[in-house]
Every structure is written in C-alpha cells, then in structure tokens.
Design a protein around this motif. Structure first.
Motif, PDB file in Angstrom:
ATOM      1  N   ASP A  67       1.417   3.230  -5.323  1.00 30.03           N
ATOM      2  CA  ASP A  67       0.333   3.713  -4.478  1.00 30.03           C
ATOM      3  C   ASP A  67      -0.871   4.017  -5.371  1.00 30.03           C
ATOM      4  OD1 ASP A  67       0.077   5.679  -1.633  1.00 30.03           O
ATOM      5  OD2 ASP A  67      -1.344   5.844  -3.266  1.00 30.03           O
ATOM      6  N   GLU A 106      -5.084   0.585   3.795  1.00 32.89           N
ATOM      7  CA  GLU A 106      -3.997   0.453   2.824  1.00 32.89           C
ATOM      8  C   GLU A 106      -4.278   1.249   1.560  1.00 32.89           C
ATOM      9  OE1 GLU A 106      -1.186  -0.843   3.032  1.00 32.89           O
ATOM     10  OE2 GLU A 106      -1.329  -2.005   4.867  1.00 32.89           O
ATOM     11  N   HIS A 107      -3.203   1.800   0.975  1.00 30.89           N
ATOM     12  CA  HIS A 107      -3.324   2.403  -0.344  1.00 30.89           C
ATOM     13  C   HIS A 107      -2.501   1.668  -1.389  1.00 30.89           C
ATOM     14  CE1 HIS A 107      -5.921   5.684   0.135  1.00 30.89           C
ATOM     15  NE2 HIS A 107      -5.180   6.363   0.968  1.00 30.89           N
ATOM     16  N   ALA A 108      -1.588   0.800  -0.954  1.00 32.76           N
ATOM     17  CA  ALA A 108      -0.686   0.175  -1.908  1.00 32.76           C
ATOM     18  C   ALA A 108      -1.464  -0.781  -2.816  1.00 32.76           C
ATOM     19  CB  ALA A 108       0.408  -0.577  -1.163  1.00 32.76           C
ATOM     20  N   LYS A 118      -9.168   2.374   1.909  1.00 36.30           N
ATOM     21  CA  LYS A 118      -8.339   2.852   3.021  1.00 36.30           C
ATOM     22  C   LYS A 118      -9.107   2.769   4.338  1.00 36.30           C
ATOM     23  CE  LYS A 118      -5.515   5.993   5.159  1.00 36.30           C
ATOM     24  NZ  LYS A 118      -4.158   5.803   5.542  1.00 36.30           N
ATOM     25  N   LYS A 148      -1.808  -4.548  -2.086  1.00 40.09           N
ATOM     26  CA  LYS A 148      -2.693  -4.961  -1.000  1.00 40.09           C
ATOM     27  C   LYS A 148      -4.143  -5.080  -1.447  1.00 40.09           C
ATOM     28  CE  LYS A 148       0.547  -4.538   2.175  1.00 40.09           C
ATOM     29  NZ  LYS A 148       1.067  -5.544   3.034  1.00 40.09           N
ATOM     30  N   TYR A 149      -4.408  -4.843  -2.720  1.00 38.55           N
ATOM     31  CA  TYR A 149      -5.786  -4.937  -3.189  1.00 38.55           C
ATOM     32  C   TYR A 149      -6.199  -6.380  -3.467  1.00 38.55           C
ATOM     33  CZ  TYR A 149      -6.882  -0.025  -3.538  1.00 38.55           C
ATOM     34  OH  TYR A 149      -7.166   1.277  -3.233  1.00 38.55           O
ATOM     35  N   THR A 184      -9.378  -1.204   5.109  1.00 44.84           N
ATOM     36  CA  THR A 184      -8.166  -1.977   5.366  1.00 44.84           C
ATOM     37  C   THR A 184      -6.991  -1.114   5.795  1.00 44.84           C
ATOM     38  OG1 THR A 184      -7.327  -1.762   3.130  1.00 44.84           O
ATOM     39  CG2 THR A 184      -8.836  -3.561   3.529  1.00 44.84           C
TER      40      THR A 184
END
Lengths: 145, 122, 101, 493
Positions: free
Chosen positions: D301, D359-361, D354, D364-365, D357
């Motif tokens: 994360d 997302e924090h993982a 975040k 997923k960047y 998108t």
C-alpha cells in the motif's frame, strides 16, 4: 434514552430539583473568586439540569438543547473567552491583559476581577454545551436501531 | 531516618508504583476498555505527583483569610491551577476514547485487541 | 513480549526510586517550588487581581492563556465525539474495513 | 498591531476555529475561506516574526502583561520562527487541498472538519513558539486530540488505529508531563529561559537524569522514534485523506523540535545525562533508519510505505541531533524543512491518486504518468528528493549530515545514511517504474469527470509543493547562510 423514564415520582422530583441545580450552578460561577469553584464546575452543574431533563422527559423535553446547537454554543462560549483576550489587544494591551479593559472602576485590580468573571462565563457556556452535546452524540445511535 | 523517609519521600515511591502500574496495565491488557482504565490510573498518578509538590506543612487552602498574605500560611497555588488543566485534558481524552470505543464495538462487535488486529490486517 | 515489558517496568521503577532521594521532602516549606515562583502569587494576587482565591487568580489571570487552551481542549472533545460518532453508518452491514483500502 | 505579531500566530487560527461551527451553519463556503484566511494570517505573522527575530534579536511576548516566570511568554527566536513558518505554510497548502474531499459532507461535518484542522495547526504552532513548558503540554494535547479525531474520521479501521494512537500518545504526553514535574520539583520554575539558567547548576542531580529519560521516552513516543513507532504506520495509513498530509508531514516534526529545544537550549551542560541520552537516541535512530526502510520495501500500500519511510526519515533528524556539531545540526534543521515538504507532497499525491482512481495499492499505479502527468511529475521530484539526488532538496540535508558525521568521526552514521539512500531508491523506483513504464492490464477505473487530471484546488497544492522541493534545493545555500545558521544553538544574534 429518547423517550425518557418519566413517571409521576420522577416528574415531581425533577420539578423540585432542577431549579436548585441551575441556581447553584450560577452561584458556583459567580463565587469562583472567593471560594473553590469557577467556570468548569459551574458548567458541569448547569449541564446536569439539562441532562436531567433529557433523562426524565426524553428528547421532547421542554428545555432541551439539540446536539448541533450545543456544539455551536460551545464554540461561542470559548469564543467569548478568546474575544475578551483579543479585545484587550484592541485597547492597547497584550493578549488577556485585563487591566486594559475599558470599564470605570476605582481600583485597577477590579478590572482583573471583571475580566476573570467574563472568561469564567465563557468557560461555563462551553463546558455546559459540550457535556450536553456529548450526551446527544452518544445517545443518537439508539435512533438507528 | 526511617521516619523521615516514611513521612517525606515514601509518597514518591507510591506514586511511581501507581504510574508504572498504569503503564503495565496498558501494555499487558488485551481489552481496550481495561487499557483505557489503566490509562486513567496513569494520569491520576501524574496529577498526584504535582499536588504533592505543592504541599507545605502548616499551610492551608490558598484562599485568603482576611487580608493576611503571609507566605507560610498558604500552600502553593500553582500546582493546583496546573492540575485543573491536566484533569480537564484527561477527561477530554477519556471522552474521545470512549466515543472511539463505541465505534469499534459497533463495527467489530468486540473490543479485544488481538482479534481486531487480526481481522484488520486480513 | 510480556516479560520484556515487565523487565522495562522494573528498570524504570528502580530509576524512580533512585531519583526520589533528590526530590524535596513533602511539606518542606523551603523546597524550590515553594520558594521560587509561588510566593509572589500568595503575596500579590489580592492586590493585583482583587481575587482572594489564589487558585482562580493563577488559573484565570497569571496563567490565563493556559486556561484558554484547556477550554479549547474541551471544545475539541465535543467536536471529536460528534465527528467520530456521526461518521458511523453504524448498523449498516458493509464488508470488513472495506472503506479505506 | 505590529508588536502583537507573536500572539496573532496562534490566536487568529484559534478564534477562527472556535467560530467555525457557527459560520458553517450559515455558509459552508464561508467557513472554508475563513479557515484559509486565518491560516494565511498566521503564516504572514510568523514570517514577520521570523524576520524580526533575524534582524533585531529574539522576541519576547508576555501574555497578560505578566513578566516571566510568573506569566506565560512566547519566545520567537530564529529556530521557533523557522518552524512556525514551515508549519503554517504546509497547513495553508493542505487546507486549500482538502476541499474536494469534503464534497459529500453536510454543513455540520464541514464545520467540524475545518474547526479541527485549524485547531491542529493552532496546536502545532503553539508548541513551537511557546516559552513555557506547561503551555507546551497544553498545546501538545490540543494538537494530539485533534490528530486523534482527524485520524478516526478516515473510516472503520481508522478508529482502531486512532484508539491505539490515543493510548500510546497519552503515555507519551504523561511521560512529558511527569518530566516537567520533576524539573519543577527541583527548580520551582516552568519558564524555559528560567530553567535554562537554573539547571546547569544541578545537572548532576538524579532528578535531572530521570527528567531527561522521561523526555526521551515521551517525546520519542510522540515522534515515532524506532522502538516506539508501533502506532504510527496504521495511524498514517488510515487517516482522513485530506488531513493526512499535515498529520504525516508535520505532526512528528514538532516533538523532534522539542528534543532540539530541550536538549540544546534548556538542559545544557558539558557533563551530565544529555550527551548520553543523545547518544542512545542516535543509535536507536540509526537502527530505525534501516528497519523503517526495509519495512517500507515490503509494503504493498502506497501510504503504508510512506508511513514506514517516515520512521526512517525521523531517524535522520535525530541522527543529526546526536552528531551535535554545527554541520549535524544544520543537517537536522534542513531535514525538518525538506522532509515536511517532501512527505506532505507525497501524501498529497497519494490522496490525489485515490481521488482519481480510488486506489492506494502500488501495483495500480501503472500507466498513471500518462493520465496524471503533473501529479506524477511532482511525485517524481519528491521521490528523487527522498532518495537524495543532487538538484533536489533531499540531497543537501543528507550532505550536511554526512559532513557532520565525518567531522565528528562517527563513521557508522555515514554507512547508515548511504545504505538507507540505496534502500530508498529501491522502493521509490518500484513506483516510478510502475507509473512510467508499465502498462495497466485492466484499464484503470476513472472517476474524473472534468478535463483536468484533478480539481484545481488539489492540483495547485501538489504542484506548489513539488516546485517547492526544487526551489529549496536550488536556494539551499542562501537558506543556510541567511536563516538556519542563526537558528542552531550558539548561532543566535
């Protein structure tokens, strides 16, 4: 909590108790300079009056303070404190320098006593409203179920 | 010697024991509510310590009797004023902690640290 | 883990016991707290603030700024309780902690 | 009004925060502008105070007109002034940024959020300008309580994180309070300047030794020094996304500032416990740098990775204090500033991603550099600065730290700093690689509706902080020679 525990005994004793509690709270507030007491204790006592009303008569009690109102009032109470401090800046002193308050008294020390009374009133309002507000927030969950 | 110790400094040992008991309670307990109670014990120990410092033998309450402002007559008012602040802070912290506990209980249905951490990091 | 924390606590207890010899005896009228700052509060507070209650004089006047902070702390407790308890969709079933990942 | 500037730094945001719920009742737009204006006033006042302190010497402000040690005084010296400017600047940037996160809130929650945010700023500012140890405690609690509330506002896991932080933070604050109690017991004073005069005479007393130990434990807990950092990753990871940048960027710096203030300005003495305390803290910090960096590599994360990297970065500051010579202290001061800006920038980027998108993982960047070029550009600068590449600010603080360690002959610190830079490179290049080179296998979820990559309120703060890192790096020489060399002990005018 929203309906209250009302019964004839509670209602009657409530009517007798609450005026004394409120008057005692104000007594503690104005007497803080001469004996143990002051804003925090007075605020708690005044809050007891409102909390009792909530407990006995429920959310529809005649004198009840709504949670959101309580929060705003708490802010105003603390704001009074800060505003007294800020006003002494405007009258040419340092922050909270009660000696610069624009009142006519024969002894400058009495200005300090007046200033203290003013801030204690602010503290009382804040403490009272916060206690009521916290009670309101804690019991609100019971509406949802 | 022993009398002087009992009357003069034993209180510091007792306060230290109280303070460390509080910390041990926080570290050792698994239940959030018990941890919170231990936290309060710890804060009380700090408050007691300050009040002890303000003590003066032969002194009375710091409220002026007549117009007598002899220093030996009254105990030190400063620690009392400081500890009023500390008490209020401890009360506020406890209030916020209780609100947090209500949320945790609502969501997880329990307040045992082990279980909650395991479920959190799943 | 428990043994380590117990060991640390015992070490700290030893330090507290050791330091207690340097602290003033209880009730000592000549200790530093009783002789350095406090005498002025006792002698002058009535003259300067017209309040015979010295604790109130210290609390609301000499150290009035601390009390402003203290009142603010109470106000914060009210705000925090509201924010914490009102963000709760408390009875709504949602997947575990799925709100913030 | 000019002679009132030190009070205005704290009083104006305080009053604005107190009025916030009332103002929010009438208009939620107004409460936002009120908070921004109040923090702006605090920022301008702190700049004015810093200039005054640099040109005309340390500035004392006596509350209520009572002279210390009877009353409370504010002391603006270059050190406190620099910290006040830094805190109010970061806070100003973050308060502008937090607008879009609050869209779905009703008026009450908006009012509460802005009140708490402004009060957090107030508390942090109050801690750095005060000259009274008990007043420091009061503002420590103001900032801590608001911190708990803002962390808890982040959701269900956040409440657990906030509760654990509350317990540990209260232990830290109690240790601090007991520490000043011990100092009060043997000096009878609460004023910092007064204590600084009295303590060197009794530096060998066991009571001072115990007070030093308690300051180390208490302040160490509050700033997440290595073995006491257990609360920190969860708290930073789950906190309210809008306020995370202020909490992560600045909150831990102020206890570190307090260590500098206490161990170099108040409890001074060539012999005595302070030197050994700093030595111990230095070794712990060195261990923390390595452990924090390794833990950061293991995270999936993004925000959790940043939180662990904070454990390492606080270590740099403490290492600088432990080195203790001019270069070391300048390095520590520079790192206060650089790390606050870098970490805030990175948390703003995390919040922005975040927001766009959801997302924090880290995985997923992928491909984000094309979708959010400006945000990822700021991220690139901040990441390079964290690693410590020359044109960016992060290089210079590490440079001064290494110089200081070499001068003091403390080789292990040099080794630790170099190893940690390599580890930093490992975990930041992982993200850079993801963002700039990889292709996203399922196309990214896209929440944005406008043509801009983020709302303007969020984009401008990110870009400002990203450019700030470059500016700090380029004008680093002037910063050190004009300001910081007067802020370190023995350099006051």
């Amino acid at each position: 909590m929203n309906r209250g525990f009302g019964s004839i005994v509670l209602d009657t004793s409530f009517r007798v108790l609450v005026p004394f509690t409120l008057v005692y709270g104000i007594y503690v507030l104005v007497h803080g300079e001469y004996s143990p007491g002051g804003g925090f204790q007075a605020g708690a006592l005044l809050a007891v009056g409102v909390v009792l009303a909530r407990l006995v008569q429920g959310r529809e009690a005649a004198f009840n303070i709504k949670g959101t109102t309580a929060l705003i009032v708490a802010g105003i109470g603390t704001f009074i404190y800060g505003a007294i401090g800020f006003s002494t800046i405007l009258f040419g002193g340092k922050f909270l320098e009660y000696g610069k308050l624009p009142f006519k008294v024969h002894d400058p020390a009495e200005l300090h006593a007046l200033g203290m009374l003013g801030i204690e009133i602010g503290v009382t309002i804040c403490v009272m409203a916060t206690i009521v507000g916290i009670l309101d927030a804690l019991t609100r969950g019971e509406d949802l179920s | 010697m022993i009398q002087e110790f009992l009357a003069g400094s034993l209180i510091y040992w007792l306060i230290a024991i109280l303070f460390l008991l509080g910390i041990y309670g926080i570290l050792d307990n698994n239940n959030f509510m018990k941890k919170l109670m231990a936290m309060n014990i710890m804060q009380v120990a700090v408050i007691l310590f300050f009040l002890v410092l303000g003590q003066k033998s032969g002194g009375t309450l710091p409220i002026m009797i007549g117009h007598d402002n002899n220093v030996d007559l009254y105990i030190n008012p400063l620690p009392h004023a400081l500890m009023l602040t500390a008490i209020v802070v401890s009360l506020s912290t406890t209030g916020v902690a209780l609100a947090l506990l209500m949320r945790i209980q609502d969501h997880y249905g329990e307040i045992e640290e082990d279980d909650i951490l395991r479920r959190m990091n799943k | 883990m428990k043994k380590i924390s117990l060991l640390l606590i015992i070490i700290m207890a030893g330090m507290y016991f050791y330091a207690a010899v340097g602290l003033p005896l209880i009730g000592d009228a000549n200790s530093a707290p009783n002789t350095h700052v406090a005498p002025r509060y006792i002698e002058k507070s009535y003259e300067e603030t017209a309040s015979p209650n010295m604790v109130t004089a210290v609390l609301a006047d000499y150290r009035g700024y601390d009390t402003l902070g203290e009142t603010t702390v109470i106000f914060i407790a009210g705000l925090a309780t509201f924010l914490i308890l009102s963000t709760a969709p408390s009875k709504k079933k949602e997947e575990e902690g799925g709100d913030n990942k | 009004m000019r002679e009132q500037l030190p009070a205005l730094i704290v009083v104006v945001p305080l009053l604005a925060a107190l009025a916030s719920p009332l103002v929010a009742y009438f208009s939620t737009t107004l409460v936002r502008w009120l908070s921004i204006a109040a923090i702006l006033v605090a920022h301008l006042s702190s700049i004015g105070s810093l200039v005054h302190a640099l040109t005309q010497g340390t500035w004392h402000y006596h509350f209520g007109g009572w002279a210390p040690p009877w009353g409370i005084e504010y002391v603006i010296d270059p050190l406190g002034g620099v910290m006040a400017v830094l805190i109010s600047f970061v806070s100003l940037v973050v308060v502008v940024y937090s607008g879009p996160f609050l869209k779905e809130y009703d008026w009450l929650k908006k009012g509460i959020y802005y009140a708490l945010f402004t009060l957090l700023t107030t508390g942090l500012l109050g801690m750095v300008v005060t000259g009274d140890v008990f007043n420091f405690y009061v503002f420590l609690e103001v900032s801590s309580l608001t911190g708990y509330a803002l962390i808890a506002a982040g959701g269900n896991r956040a409440t657990v994180a906030a509760f654990r932080y509350l317990l540990i933070g209260t232990i830290g604050a109690s240790f601090y309070l007991l520490g000043i109690g011990y100092l009060y017991a043997i000096t009878g004073s609460l004023n910092m300047a007064d204590l600084a005069e009295k303590i060197p005479l009794i530096i060998d007393s066991p009571v001072v030794l115990l007070a030093v130990v308690m300051f180390v434990v208490g302040l160490g807990t509050k700033m997440a020094l290595f073995p006491l950092h257990g609360w920190q990753p969860d708290a930073y990871t789950y906190s309210h996304p809008a306020a995370a940048a202020l909490i992560a960027g600045v909150m831990a710096k102020v206890p570190a500032y307090a260590v500098l203030r206490f161990f170099f300005f108040i409890i001074v003495g060539s012999t005595g416990p302070v030197q050994s305390a700093l030595e111990v803290m230095g070794w712990l910090a060195a261990a923390g740098i390595i452990v924090g960096s390794i833990m950061a590599i293991a995270q999936k994360d993004f925000r959790r990775m940043l939180a662990y990297s904070s454990v390492a970065q606080i270590g740099y500051i403490v290492v600088g204090l432990a080195i203790g010579n001019t270069f070391g202290l300048i390095g520590a001061m520079l790192h206060f500033i650089n790390h606050a800006i870098m970490k805030s920038c990175l948390f703003l980027v995390a919040g922005g991603v975040k927001f766009r998108t959801g997302e924090h993982a880290i995985e997923k960047y992928a491909e984000l550099s094309r979708k959010m070029p400006l945000t990822m550009g700021a991220f690139l600068i901040a990441a390079l600065s964290m690693v410590g590449l020359p044109p960016t600010a992060g290089f210079f603080s590490k440079w001064y730290l290494v110089l200081g360690a070499l001068e003091a002959g403390k080789w292990p610190y040099v080794v630790v700093i170099i190893i940690s830079s390599l580890l930093n490179a490992v975990y930041f290049f992982r993200i850079i690689e993801n963002a700039y080179m990889k292709k996203a296998s399922p196309p990214l979820a896209d929440k944005a509706s406008s043509t801009l990559e983020l709302p303007l309120q969020m984009l401008v703060p990110i870009v400002v902080l990203g450019l700030g890192i470059l500016v700090l790096g380029i004008f680093n020489e002037q910063l050190v020679s004009q300001v910081l060399q007067y802020a370190i002990p023995g350099g006051g005018r």
